[in-house]
Design an enzyme around this catalytic site. Structure first.
Site, PDB file in Angstrom:
ATOM      1  N   THR A   1       0.936  -1.222   0.070  1.00 18.58           N
ATOM      2  CA  THR A   1       0.047   0.048   0.035  1.00 18.58           C
ATOM      3  C   THR A   1       1.018   1.336   0.024  1.00 18.58           C
ATOM      4  OG1 THR A   1      -1.874  -1.035   1.269  1.00 18.58           O
ATOM      5  CG2 THR A   1      -1.747   1.342   1.549  1.00 18.58           C
TER       6      THR A   1
ATOM      7  N   ASP B   1       1.796  -5.971  -4.733  1.00 18.67           N
ATOM      8  CA  ASP B   1       0.963  -6.223  -3.445  1.00 18.67           C
ATOM      9  C   ASP B   1       1.494  -7.601  -2.950  1.00 18.67           C
ATOM     10  OD1 ASP B   1      -1.209  -7.543  -1.637  1.00 18.67           O
ATOM     11  OD2 ASP B   1      -2.319  -5.777  -2.723  1.00 18.67           O
TER      12      ASP B   1
ATOM     13  N   CYS C   1      -4.164 -19.630  20.049  1.00 18.21           N
ATOM     14  CA  CYS C   1      -4.266 -18.252  21.004  1.00 18.21           C
ATOM     15  C   CYS C   1      -2.943 -17.561  20.524  1.00 18.21           C
ATOM     16  CB  CYS C   1      -4.073 -18.798  22.447  1.00 18.21           C
ATOM     17  SG  CYS C   1      -5.345 -19.599  23.214  1.00 18.21           S
TER      18      CYS C   1
END
Ligand code: ASP
Length: 344
Positions: free
Chosen positions: A15, A59, A281
Site C-alpha cells: 500500500t 501487493d 491463541c
C-alpha cells in the site's frame, strides 16, 4: 545521527507504494519515481540514502519463496556498502517475509528494518511518512562506540519496533497494525526513540554474514475446530510430497481425543512427516502434556511449537526442510531458537 551513515531503501511494493487507478478506483503499485515524489523529506535527512526498487513492485499477497530470496540477496549484494537496510513492503504478509528473511541472514550484524503503511504515501492522512522516517532513523542509529543499535531483522510500525519473527499483523484498519505477542518491543518511538538493548540480539562479530536462501514449501497449515471430519484431515495428510504440517490447536496445545485423529497423525509422523503444534491463541505457549487432550498428540509424535507465531512456524519449517533431509536434524533445530524466534 552520524553524517556518514548510509542506508539502502529497498522498495518491494505494498500500500505504501500505491496510488488509485483512475479507471477502477482500486489501489495498485506506482513506479519508483512517482512514489519517491511523495517523499521529498528523504533529501533532508542527515543520512546517505540509496534507493532500489523491485521490478515489478507487488501487493504483498503475491509474495512467494522466490521473493524472500530476492530480498535476502539484495541485502547480501550490498551488505558491505551500507550501515543499515529498510525494506518497504506490503503489510498483509510482512510478518511472513520478516520471519523468512531472519532465517536466511545468519550472523547478521546490521539493521534490516521492514515497514509499510495502512494508507498510501500520497494520501493526506497517511501513516507512511512517519513509518519510513522512523525506520530509516533506526536503521542508521549507532551507540557511542559506533555499534548499530538494532542489528536484527525487525518490523517498525506506528510507534513500535518489534523483532520480525515475533510479529503478527493484527488489524486491517488501525495504524498500529502489528503486534509482538510473546516478545517485548525492541524500541518505542515517541518524542525520542527509546531502545531496549537488553532484549536486542547483538552478534559477537566473529562470523561474517552467511546468506542461505534455500526453502522447501511442502508444508501445510491446518486449523482444528470442533466437529472437524476425519476425511478432511486424512486427505490433507496424504497430499503427495508433503513434508510438514503446522497443526493449529486449542489453548495450550490441545486437540480432540478421537481415536481416528491419533491414528492419522501417527501414521503421518511414522512416514517422516514433521507435525508442529501451534496454538490458536496469540499469547502464551504450547505446553503439551498439561491436559489429557494433548497427551495423545505427544504419543503420535507431534512436536511442540512453543510460543512461535504461525508466520514463524511456516517459514522456519520451509527453511529447515530446504536445508536438511535428515529428520533428526530438522527436529533438533525446530525445537531450539535459531534467531530469537521462540522461547523454550
Ligand atoms: N494489500 C497490501 C499489501 O500487503 C496491504 C498493505 O500494504 O497494507 O501489499
Amino acid at each position: 545521527m552520524d553524517q556518514k551513515t548510509s542506508v539502502l531503501l529497498i522498495l518491494t511494493g505494498g500500500t505504501i507504494s500505491m496510488g488509485e487507478d483512475p479507471a477502477t478506483g482500486a489501489l495498485a503499485p506506482l513506479d519508483k519515481e512517482r512514489m519517491l515524489s511523495h517523499l521529498p523529506e528523504l533529501g533532508l535527512l542527515p543520512v546517505n540514502i540509496s534507493v532500489v526498487a523491485f521490478d515489478p513492485m507487488i501487493d504483498s499477497s503475491d509474495v512467494d519463496t522466490d521473493f524472500w530470496k530476492q530480498i535476502a540477496e539484495s541485502i547480501r549484494d550490498r551488505y558491505d556498502e551500507f550501515d543499515g537496510f529498510v525494506i518497504l513492503h506490503g503489510t498483509d504478509t510482512m510478518a511472513y517475509s520478516a520471519s523468512a528473511v531472519s532465517f536466511m541472514l545468519r550472523h547478521l550484524a546490521k539493521p534490516v528494518i521492514f515497514t509499510g503503511s495502512q494508507l498510501p504515501l500520497g494520501f493526506l492522512r497517511s501513516d507512511a511518512k512517519e513509518n519510513v522516517l522512523n525506520a530509516i532513523e533506526i536503521a542508521a542509529a549507532k551507540d557511542a562506540s559506533g555499534r548499530p543499535m538494532v542489528p536484527e531483522v525487525a518490523i517498525f510500525f506506528e510507534n513500535a519496533l518489534m523483532r520480525g519473527n515475533r510479529t503478527t499483523k493484527k488489524s486491517t484498519d488501525n495504524f498500529d497494525a502489528f503486534y509482538s505477542y510473546n516478545y517485548p518491543d525492541l524500541a518505542k518511538s515517541g518524542v525520542h526513540i527509546k531502545y531496549e538493548p537488553h532484549v536486542i540480539h547483538y552478534e559477537d562479530g566473529s562470523k561474517p554474514l552467511a546468506v542461505n536462501t534455500r526453502m522447501d514449501n511442502n508444508v501445510v497449515v491446518f486449523t482444528l475446530f470442533p466437529g472437524i471430519r476425519e476425511e478432511v484431515v486424512e486427505s490433507l495428510l496424504n497430499v503427495p510430497g508433503l513434508r510438514a504440517i503446522i497443526l493449529r490447536t486449542f489453548g495450550a496445545g490441545n486437540a480432540p481425543r478421537a481415536e481416528w485423529l491419533y491414528n492419522v497423525l501417527k501414521s503421518a509422523t511414522d512416514r517422516g512427516i514433521v507435525i508442529v503444534n501451534i496454538s490458536q491463541c496469540l499469547t502464551g505457549t504450547v505446553s503439551m502434556g498439561r491436559y489429557e487432550t494433548s497427551l495423545h498428540l505427544q504419543r503420535a509424535g507431534v512436536l511442540s511449537g512453543f510460543d512461535m507465531t504461525l508466520e514463524t512456524a511456516v517459514t522456519k519449517l520451509m527453511h529447515l526442510l530446504g536445508n536438511y533431509s535428515n529428520h533428526e536434524d530438522i527436529v533438533k533445530r525446530l525445537q531450539m531458537p535459531l534467531c530469537g524466534e521462540v522461547t523454550i
